[in-house]
Structures are given as structure tokens and as C-alpha cells.
Design a protein around this motif. Structure first.
Motif, PDB file in Angstrom:
ATOM      1  N   ALA A   1      11.017  65.106  45.758  1.00 33.81           N
ATOM      2  CA  ALA A   1       9.905  65.803  46.410  1.00 33.81           C
ATOM      3  C   ALA A   1       9.201  64.927  47.446  1.00 33.81           C
ATOM      4  O   ALA A   1       8.886  65.372  48.552  1.00 33.81           O
ATOM      5  CB  ALA A   1       8.910  66.271  45.358  1.00 33.81           C
ATOM      6  N   VAL A   2       8.945  63.662  47.099  1.00 32.56           N
ATOM      7  CA  VAL A   2       8.234  62.778  48.030  1.00 32.56           C
ATOM      8  C   VAL A   2       9.105  62.465  49.240  1.00 32.56           C
ATOM      9  O   VAL A   2       8.619  62.416  50.381  1.00 32.56           O
ATOM     10  CB  VAL A   2       7.804  61.480  47.318  1.00 32.56           C
ATOM     11  CG1 VAL A   2       7.071  60.558  48.285  1.00 32.56           C
ATOM     12  CG2 VAL A   2       6.918  61.796  46.124  1.00 32.56           C
ATOM     13  N   ALA A   3      10.400  62.257  49.013  1.00 36.19           N
ATOM     14  CA  ALA A   3      11.310  61.996  50.135  1.00 36.19           C
ATOM     15  C   ALA A   3      11.395  63.209  51.060  1.00 36.19           C
ATOM     16  O   ALA A   3      11.436  63.067  52.286  1.00 36.19           O
ATOM     17  CB  ALA A   3      12.696  61.641  49.603  1.00 36.19           C
ATOM     18  N   THR A   4      11.405  64.408  50.465  1.00 33.12           N
ATOM     19  CA  THR A   4      11.412  65.625  51.277  1.00 33.12           C
ATOM     20  C   THR A   4      10.141  65.732  52.113  1.00 33.12           C
ATOM     21  O   THR A   4      10.178  66.121  53.284  1.00 33.12           O
ATOM     22  CB  THR A   4      11.545  66.865  50.369  1.00 33.12           C
ATOM     23  OG1 THR A   4      12.765  66.775  49.629  1.00 33.12           O
ATOM     24  CG2 THR A   4      11.545  68.143  51.194  1.00 33.12           C
ATOM     25  N   ASP A   5       9.012  65.395  51.502  1.00 35.12           N
ATOM     26  CA  ASP A   5       7.738  65.406  52.230  1.00 35.12           C
ATOM     27  C   ASP A   5       7.769  64.425  53.400  1.00 35.12           C
ATOM     28  O   ASP A   5       7.334  64.749  54.516  1.00 35.12           O
ATOM     29  CB  ASP A   5       6.611  65.042  51.261  1.00 35.12           C
ATOM     30  CG  ASP A   5       5.230  65.199  51.882  1.00 35.12           C
ATOM     31  OD1 ASP A   5       5.127  65.800  52.969  1.00 35.12           O
ATOM     32  OD2 ASP A   5       4.246  64.724  51.282  1.00 35.12           O
ATOM     33  N   LEU A   6       8.289  63.234  53.163  1.00 41.06           N
ATOM     34  CA  LEU A   6       8.382  62.234  54.227  1.00 41.06           C
ATOM     35  C   LEU A   6       9.275  62.717  55.362  1.00 41.06           C
ATOM     36  O   LEU A   6       8.924  62.579  56.547  1.00 41.06           O
ATOM     37  CB  LEU A   6       8.918  60.929  53.656  1.00 41.06           C
ATOM     38  CG  LEU A   6       9.141  59.792  54.656  1.00 41.06           C
ATOM     39  CD1 LEU A   6       7.825  59.371  55.292  1.00 41.06           C
ATOM     40  CD2 LEU A   6       9.825  58.608  53.982  1.00 41.06           C
ATOM     41  N   ASP A   7      10.427  63.301  55.020  1.00 40.97           N
ATOM     42  CA  ASP A   7      11.340  63.800  56.052  1.00 40.97           C
ATOM     43  C   ASP A   7      10.714  64.943  56.841  1.00 40.97           C
ATOM     44  O   ASP A   7      10.910  65.051  58.060  1.00 40.97           O
ATOM     45  CB  ASP A   7      12.647  64.256  55.407  1.00 40.97           C
ATOM     46  CG  ASP A   7      13.430  63.091  54.815  1.00 40.97           C
ATOM     47  OD1 ASP A   7      13.185  61.951  55.242  1.00 40.97           O
ATOM     48  OD2 ASP A   7      14.271  63.329  53.929  1.00 40.97           O
ATOM     49  N   ALA A   8       9.965  65.810  56.135  1.00 39.90           N
ATOM     50  CA  ALA A   8       9.308  66.921  56.824  1.00 39.90           C
ATOM     51  C   ALA A   8       8.248  66.407  57.796  1.00 39.90           C
ATOM     52  O   ALA A   8       8.109  66.917  58.913  1.00 39.90           O
ATOM     53  CB  ALA A   8       8.681  67.868  55.805  1.00 39.90           C
TER      54      ALA A   8
END
Length: 277
Positions: free
Chosen positions: A74-81
């Protein structure tokens, strides 16, 4: 995720990072080629520390030979977004400004006026986004803007601001050919002010209605655009732009000349320029 043969090496590398509480394998794929590794962080999800930690994790696991490791969650997805929306803003915003600049140059036959008008619109849009973010935090306890809101707000505010600019400045150029730049702008504001103000108030009310929807993105977008349109209509278009044109004077039309428009109009009507004046 990492190649199963190098999973232990990835776990060992990850455990040495600051802020990592625990790292351990939790399963493999059916063919046994990949291993899933769970990493527990001491930082709150999506905080600045946790986002920075994702970058550190990726640097560390990518350095493990033959691991082909990937960091998700989830945190990696947030960073990529966040990175994707920032990249989109840096690409789309200059393109929008470029298109607006070309349209203004072709319409006004000037270089100085489009540059100044774009700078005013850009400052107005950025100010509205900042004001909207502050109001969201104060009024609705929303500590940050949704990732898509800055880009969408910028597009709406610049597009609407350029529309109102065209209404006002095109009339000012026509009037300047007869009355001069200062008097021409006064005449342009007198004739277009009520139209621009009415349209701006209606449009701001429409966008403000989005604020009652139970969707954070639309609510923040409506608040920012509503505030931006009101400021643009009541302050920028009626005070700042006329003031700039008055201060710069006839140089605002460089390299074109307002009188050229008068002569062209007289020529089309078969009149002598002096008579048209």
C-alpha cells in the motif's frame, strides 16, 4: 517479492535498514521460483518517513545480485501514485501554458501581453490551490490534498482564466486602436465586466456545489476552483489586469500596434483611417 534462491540475502539486507522492525518470508509461488517477504515498519503508513523508507528499501533490494526483487504494498503504491501525479503535472502544465500562449499571441498579435497575462493567470491558479488546501485543512480537517486535485485544479483554473482574459483583452485591443491603451481598457472593463462577473459567480457556485458530495477529490476540487474563479473574476480581471495594462501602456502590444487594427478595419470598410478614427 524476490527470487527464491536469493530470498534470505534480501531479508538480511532489509533487516539492517533503520526503521525496519521485522522482515521474514511468508510464502512462495506455486512453482517455487518467487518468495514473498513481509517487511514491518515502525513508521505510520504514508508518512514522510515511510515513503522515504520505500525508496531506501528499493535501493537495498535492487542491489542484491540475481534477486530481481520488487517492493510493493500500500505504501509503495502511494509513493508511485505521488510520483506519477507529480510527473504528470510537470508535463501537462507547461503544455497547457504553451497552448494558451500561442492562442493569445495569435489573437492579440503581441508578445508582451500574452507573457504578462500568463504570469498573472499562473500566479492566480497557484494562489487558489494554496488557499484551497488551507481551507480544506481548516474547515474540513483534511490535512492534505488528494493526489489528483492539484493537476485537475490547475487545468480548470488556467482554462477558465484564459477564457475570461480573452473576453476582456480582445475588447481592450479593439478599443485601444481608437482610444489608446488606458482608455481602451477602461472601456473594455465597462462593457465586459458585468458579463465576466456574472459568469464567474455562476461558475463558482456550480463548483462549490461539489463540496457537498461525500467524495474528497470532488470536494477539494470544487472548493479550490470555486475560490479561484471568484478571485479571478473580482480581483484579477477587474483590478490586476487593467492595472498592468495601464502601467505598461502601448508597449503591452509590442511588436504589434493597436492602430494597425484600426487601419485594417477602415480598409475593410473602404474608409480612410483618419475618418475611421
Amino acid at each position: 517479492m524476490a527470487n527464491a534462491e536469493e530470498a534470505e540475502a534480501v531479508v538480511t539486507a532489509v533487516k539492517d535498514l533503520d526503521g525496519v522492525v521485522r522482515a521474514h518470508p511468508i510464502g512462495t509461488t506455486d512453482d517455487g521460483s518467487l518468495t514473498k517477504i513481509m517487511v514491518t515498519s515502525e513508521y505510520a503508513p504514508s508518512s514522510e518517513e515511510s515513503l522515504a523508507q520505500i525508496t531506501q528499501l528499493r535501493d537495498v533490494v535492487h542491489a542484491v545480485p540475481d534477486a530481481d526483487a520488487l517492493v510493493g504494498g500500500a505504501v509503495a503504491t502511494d509513493l508511485d501514485a505521488r510520483d506519477g501525479n507529480e510527473r504528470d503535472l510537470l508535463v501537462v502544465a507547461p503544455l497547457v501554458l504553451l497552448v494558451a500562449f500561442v492562442v493569445l499571441v495569435l489573437l492579440l498579435r503581441s508578445i508582451v501581453a500574452p507573457v504578462l497575462l500568463l504570469l498573472v493567470n499562473l500566479a492566480s491558479a497557484l494562489g487558489a490551490i494554496g488557499a484551497g488546501a488551507w481551507l480544506s485543512r481548516v474547515l474540513f480537517d483534511q490535512q492534505a490534498l488528494d493526489l489528483q486535485v492539484p493537476l485537475l485544479s490547475f487545468l480548470f483554473l488556467v482554462a477558465l482564466g484564459i477564457d475570461y482574459t480573452i473576453f476582456l483583452v480582445h475588447r481592450a485591443r479593439s478599443e485601444a486602436a481608437v482610444r489608446g491603451t488606458r482608455a481602451g481598457m477602461v472601456e473594455a472593463v465597462a462593457h465586459t465586466g458585468s458579463v465576466i462577473t456574472s459568469a464567474g459567480i455562476v461558475l463558482a457556485a456550480v463548483f462549490a456545489a461539489l463540496g457537498v458530495l461525500p467524495l474528497v477529490t470532488l470536494g477539494q476540487l470544487g472548493l479550490i476552483v470555486g475560490v479561484g474563479v471568484i478571485v479571478d473574476t473580482l480581483v484579477v480581471r477587474t483590478v490586476i489586469v487593467p492595472a498592468i495594462f495601464t502601467l505598461v501602456g502601448d508597449r503591452i502590444w509590442w511588436p504589434g500596434k493597436p492602430k494597425a487594427a484600426q487601419e485594417e478595419l477602415a480598409h475593410e470598410r473602404g474608409e480612410h483611417p483618419a475618418v475611421a478614427a
